[in-house]
Design a protein around this motif. Structure first.
Motif, mmCIF file in Angstrom:
data_model
loop_
_atom_site.group_PDB
_atom_site.id
_atom_site.type_symbol
_atom_site.label_atom_id
_atom_site.label_comp_id
_atom_site.label_asym_id
_atom_site.label_seq_id
_atom_site.Cartn_x
_atom_site.Cartn_y
_atom_site.Cartn_z
ATOM 1 N N HIS A 253 40.179 36.244 41.313
ATOM 2 C CA HIS A 253 39.142 35.580 40.548
ATOM 3 C C HIS A 253 37.808 35.534 41.265
ATOM 4 C CE1 HIS A 253 41.405 34.066 37.159
ATOM 5 N NE2 HIS A 253 42.430 34.064 37.977
ATOM 6 N N HIS B 296 35.588 30.417 40.234
ATOM 7 C CA HIS B 296 36.900 30.124 39.678
ATOM 8 C C HIS B 296 37.821 29.620 40.763
ATOM 9 C CE1 HIS B 296 36.394 32.866 35.925
ATOM 10 N NE2 HIS B 296 35.375 32.046 36.122
ATOM 11 N N GLU C 60 43.093 31.739 33.063
ATOM 12 C CA GLU C 60 41.856 32.461 32.814
ATOM 13 C C GLU C 60 41.006 31.726 31.768
ATOM 14 O OE1 GLU C 60 39.177 34.747 33.866
ATOM 15 O OE2 GLU C 60 41.118 34.775 34.879
HETATM 16 ZN ZN ZN Z 1 38.956 33.877 36.760
#
Ligand code: ZN
Ligand code: GDP
Ligand code: ZN
Ligand code: ZN
Ligand code: ZN
Ligand code: ZN
Ligand code: ZN
Lengths: 658, 240
Positions: B25, B29, B122
């Motif tokens: 990520h 994130h 996500e």
């Molecule tokens: Zn991510």
């Protein structure tokens, strides 16, 4: 179903008990009666059969003990009665377990079936209530179910006896079912691993393993010598290792998997109607649960109860029994013969004198109490069997909640209006200790039993309506106040209110009568010896002139605090043995015209709130322990005199026309 | 009954399963995931800083922990870890979004259990405040994620007026005559959950609501049950 180790083992034939198990309110007691020919209290309130009932039956020339267990939803217990069931089932090696299920509710039934199957004992599944299911278009397929579960499955209608002969026939030759393994492979493996650690001698190893996986350590205490420290450690390791695979507690995972299996079983073996039909039963049910009409119904039922028990039984019947039957015929007859046949003043007085065993105790028990209590138990039986009580519980739930209880406490409270002792025993259906203690306190303090009520209402009838209102107000507010305070002060938790509401059913007359008789017998056994003892005590005290001393000693309490004539000390003294008998004593004093209206009211409030009678005190000790029972009695005694004293003061100051 | 056998072993599978995902990520994130991880440890009472640091290095990367300390989101004192005021607000926010996403995938989109983790992971970053609120309303202001952990309440949860628009709602928001299918039951009150389940109230069960006052009266299978308000609040249903 995954790999299934078929084990239709022949049975060692020394087991001689047959256990009846099942969800609450499925007709177990009726089946029990069919099997044993014996009576057991049958009712419509979930959880009424608290004590275990046993009887015997003949199967193939041999005698077996039949054990009826309290209804339970699962073998992981939540209330005391469910624990009883679990213990009976876990600690016996029975000839056979009969599970009674309501075939209107397959999922619940099968959930328990799967748990019972894990025990590895012979199991027969009875699908009862066939008539009610048919009415609703619900059709089980016992044959298919029997083939899948590999146990006998019998449809019955217990109330008509349909299917019972087939059940009896099956009992001759029960066999151990094969265990179905329906959990996920890793869980099954863990079950196997734990089972292999358990000694060969232990019955139902699979069940015990599953319980251990579910984190129910209480099975260990059932077999203390098996679960040594090292064994427990090994088991814990297996459990912890399995738990690591799951994010939520294992017992939930196990339960979910079992219920998934139940769901698929149900879909394979039950047919449900496409369209729901609304029966008169549903309509009536809606009315009695309605927030407004439910309250109206409750008041109407109470009023009916008053008419039947208070007015008809305590008025008309008692008048006939006491004044006509005993007063005109029996008592003069007995008195005449005793005076002629029995020598000696002492014995004559003991039997038929002012405090005579016959003239006072027997007359009171049979002439006054018997009609009232009979009427009450009949009425209560109808309430119970018709299925009204759970609806009353719904209506009363919010009010009871203020007292730290919930709607479920309705059963002991209403039964308490008949006999507080019996009611204290049924507090076992409540789920937490706190609720049981609060209910016991309230029963002891503020719920007068029918015998006492009969006498009290009779006396209140003699003074103005204000008297009754004040009396009722004090009773109800004491109850709410004490309930509220104890719910604050006492430690512990309240349970959440989740209650099943069975459909309305027509009470069966035979069942109703037998039930009333059993309760009456129980009641008279409890009460009559107490009447006799109380009378004897009074007689002795009177004969030797001790009574006057007691009256003098209690003068400050009775005369100063309560403002009552000193004769009433005698009534309160008897009140220690039986509250209702004490009330009857007050009644006599009032009859003689020794009390003003104000004094009558004060004495009635005091005696209503007064200490529990001896029998109830003993049951309080048994159920709550000596210390708690003593505290409760002491508290109630002080409370009663304080309330009486306060009322006395208030009535002196306030101009209330009595 | 053992509710939570050895909390240290009772790991959220996300801790391991998404380990690989985490590392791919973007850095922001990863900061979010770091906050999430700490929140999850703290809510289970694991406040020791070192084990948390180790976990974070293993699951995310080596930089996140220091970055969190540097930007004043967490505090370490006597080897005990806690959030700062700001840290707590931000962390509650991200945890809330993550758990709402889990709920959304499981209850409404009915994505298989195995995939919920990675997708939520996500999706959580894509949710802005407005979407978050809509999801929360849609789901009837859920109080627990599918793993049984609390979802920090948002502004919308305080006034629950808008439950009429929701797909999922707790039983206490149903009207007499309505029906719903159980999506989940709040698991925090263990005995109560057991009782409900053995009465047949499990995910998938069809429930008809007959009455809501003075108690909730519902019909499950052929049985009428009365429940108090507090119990009704714990049963979440999907409207039919
Ligand atoms: Zn991510
Ligand atoms: N209609 C119908 N009622 C039944 C049947 N079996 C039992 N009952 C009634 O259901 C109620 C509960 O039965 P009971 O034996 O007390 O259930 P238990 O709690 O399982 O012991 C009683 O009023 C019975 O008369 C049946 O097969 N059909
Ligand atoms: Zn009694
Ligand atoms: Zn549990
Ligand atoms: Zn993410
Ligand atoms: Zn989660
Ligand atoms: Zn919300």
């Amino acid at each position: 179903m995954k790999e299934c180790h078929i084990a239709d083992n022949p049975l060692p034939d020394n087991q001689s008990s047959i256990i009846l198990a099942g969800n609450p309110n499925v007709g177990k007691s009726v089946i029990f009666q069919h099997l044993t020919g014996h009576y057991v209290t049958v009712s419509n309130y979930p959880g009424t059969t608290v004590d275990i009932t046993t009887g015997t039956m003949e199967v193939g020339g041999k005698s077996y003990q039949v054990i009826d267990t309290p209804g339970t939803l699962s073998l992981i217990p939540r209330s005391e009665d469910e624990r009883v069931t679990r213990d009976v089932i876990m600690s016996h090696i029975p000839w056979c377990i009969i599970q009674v299920g309501d075939c209107k509710n397959p999922r619940r039934t099968l959930d328990l079936t799967l748990q019972l199957l894990e025990m590895g004992h012979p199991l027969i599944l009875v699908l009862n209530m066939g008539d009610e299911a048919q009415e609703r278009g619900i059709i089980p397929n016992p044959k298919a179910l029997s083939e899948i579960l590999r146990i006998p499955v019998i449809p019955t209608v217990a109330v008509t006896g349909q299917g019972i002969p087939a059940l009896k026939k099956l009992l001759v030759n029960p066999y151990v079912p094969c265990t179905s393994c329906f959990y996920s492979p890793d869980i099954e493996q863990a079950i196997k691993n734990i089972s292999s650690l358990l000694p060969e001698t232990l019955a139902s190893k699979r069940r015990i393993s599953v319980k251990l996986l579910s984190g129910d350590a209480s099975v260990k205490s059932l077999f203390p010598d098996v679960f040594t420290q090292s064994l427990s450690l090994n088991i814990d390791q297996i459990v912890d290792a399995l738990q690591e695979h799951y994010s939520r507690p294992l017992d939930l995972i196990l339960m979910e998997e079992r219920l998934e299996h139940v769901e698929s079983l149900t879909n394979k073996t039950w047919t449900f109607p496409h369209h729901k039909t609304t029966t008169w039963n549903d309509t009536l049910s809606r009315w009695t649960l309605h927030p407004f009409w439910g309250m109206v119904t409750a008041l109407m039922v109470l009023y009916l109860m008053y008419l039947f028990v208070g007015s008809f039984a305590a008025g008309t019947l008692v008048d006939f029994f006491e004044n006509t039957l005993f007063g005109k015929y029996i008592t003069p007859f007995v008195t005449y013969w005793v005076k002629h046949l029995v020598p000696g003043e002492f014995i004559q007085q003991l039997l038929v004198g002012e405090y005579g065993l016959f003239t006072m105790a027997i007359t009171y028990a049979l002439g006054l109490i018997l009609p009232i209590v009979t009427a009450f138990f009949l009425f209560f039986g109808i309430l119970e069997d018709s299925g009204y009580l759970p609806r009353l519980a719904v209506t009363m739930d919010r009010i009871f909640r203020k007292m730290g209880l919930n709607g479920k406490a309705v059963l002991p409270m209403v039964l308490g209006l008949g006999c507080d002792t019996m009611a204290t025993l049924t507090t076992r259906i409540l789920e937490t200790k706190k609720e049981r203690v609060i209910t016991t306190i309230l029963l002891t303090l503020a719920i007068p039993c029918s015998a006492q009520l009969g006498v009290i209402l009779g006396m209140l009838g003699g003074i103005s309506g204000w008297g009754t209102l004040i009396w009722l107000f004090i009773l109800i507010s004491s109850m709410i106040l004490v309930g509220y305070l104890s719910s604050r002060i006492l430690p512990g938790e309240n349970s959440s209110f989740i209650l099943e509401i069975p459909p309305f059913r027509m009470p069966q007359i035979s069942n109703l009568l037998i039930k009333t008789l059993v309760r009456l017998e129980w009641y008279l056994k409890e009460a009559v010896p107490m009447f006799a003892l109380a009378t004897f005590l009074l007689f002795i005290l009177h004969w030797f002139g001790i009574l006057e001393n007691i009256e003098r000693l209690s003068e400050p309490l009775v005369s100063s605090l309560l403002g009552l004539p000193k004769e009433t000390a005698e009534a309160f003294l008897i009140g220690f043995l039986r509250r209702d008998y004490g009330a009857a004593g007050l009644y006599n004093i009032a009859q003689k015209g020794l009390m003003t209206h104000k004094q009558i009211l004060v004495s009635l409030v005091t005696i209503t709130l007064f200490v529990p009678c001896v029998a109830q005190f003993l049951v309080n000790i048994k159920e709550r322990g000596l210390k708690a029972a003593l505290y409760i009695s002491l508290f109630v005694l002080i409370f009663a005199f304080m309330a009486g004293g306060l009322l006395n003061l208030l009535l002196t100051w306030l101009p209330i026309p009595l | 009954m053992k509710t939570n056998p050895n909390p240290n072993n009772n790991e959220n599978p996300s801790d391991n399963d998404i380990k690989n995902l985490y590392s791919e990520h973007r850095f922001e994130h990863r900061i979010d995931h770091g906050l999430c991880l700490i929140w999850h440890e703290l809510e289970r009472g694991n406040t020791q800083a070192d084990p948390i640091k180790e976990k974070m290095i293993e699951a995310i990367d080596t930089r996140v922990f220091d970055e969190l300390t540097r930007s004043g989101l967490i505090l370490e004192e006597n080897n005990l870890l806690e959030f700062t005021e700001t840290g707590k607000t931000i962390a509650a926010d991200i945890v809330r979004r993550r758990r709402l996403a889990e709920r959304l995938f499981e209850d409404v989109l009915e994505i298989p259990k195995g995939e919920v983790e990675s997708r939520a992971n996500e999706f959580e970053h894509l949710i802005d405040r407005h979407v978050e609120e809509s999801i929360c309303i849609l789901l009837g202001h859920p109080r627990e994620c599918p793993h049984g952990f609390a979802i920090p309440p948002g502004k919308c949860c305080a006034d629950k007026e808008d439950q009429l628009e929701s797909i999922v709602a707790s039983l206490d928001h149903f009207e007499p005559g309505e029906s719903g299918r159980v999506t989940y039951i709040i698991t925090r009150n263990h005995p109560q959950l057991h009782k409900l389940m053995s009465l047949g109230i499990v995910p998938g069960t069809l429930i008809h609501v007959h009455q809501v006052y003075p108690s909730f009266v519902i019909k499950v299978e052929e049985t009428q049950l009365a429940l108090e308000q507090k119990v009704a609040e714990n049963i979440y249903l999907r409207r039919l």
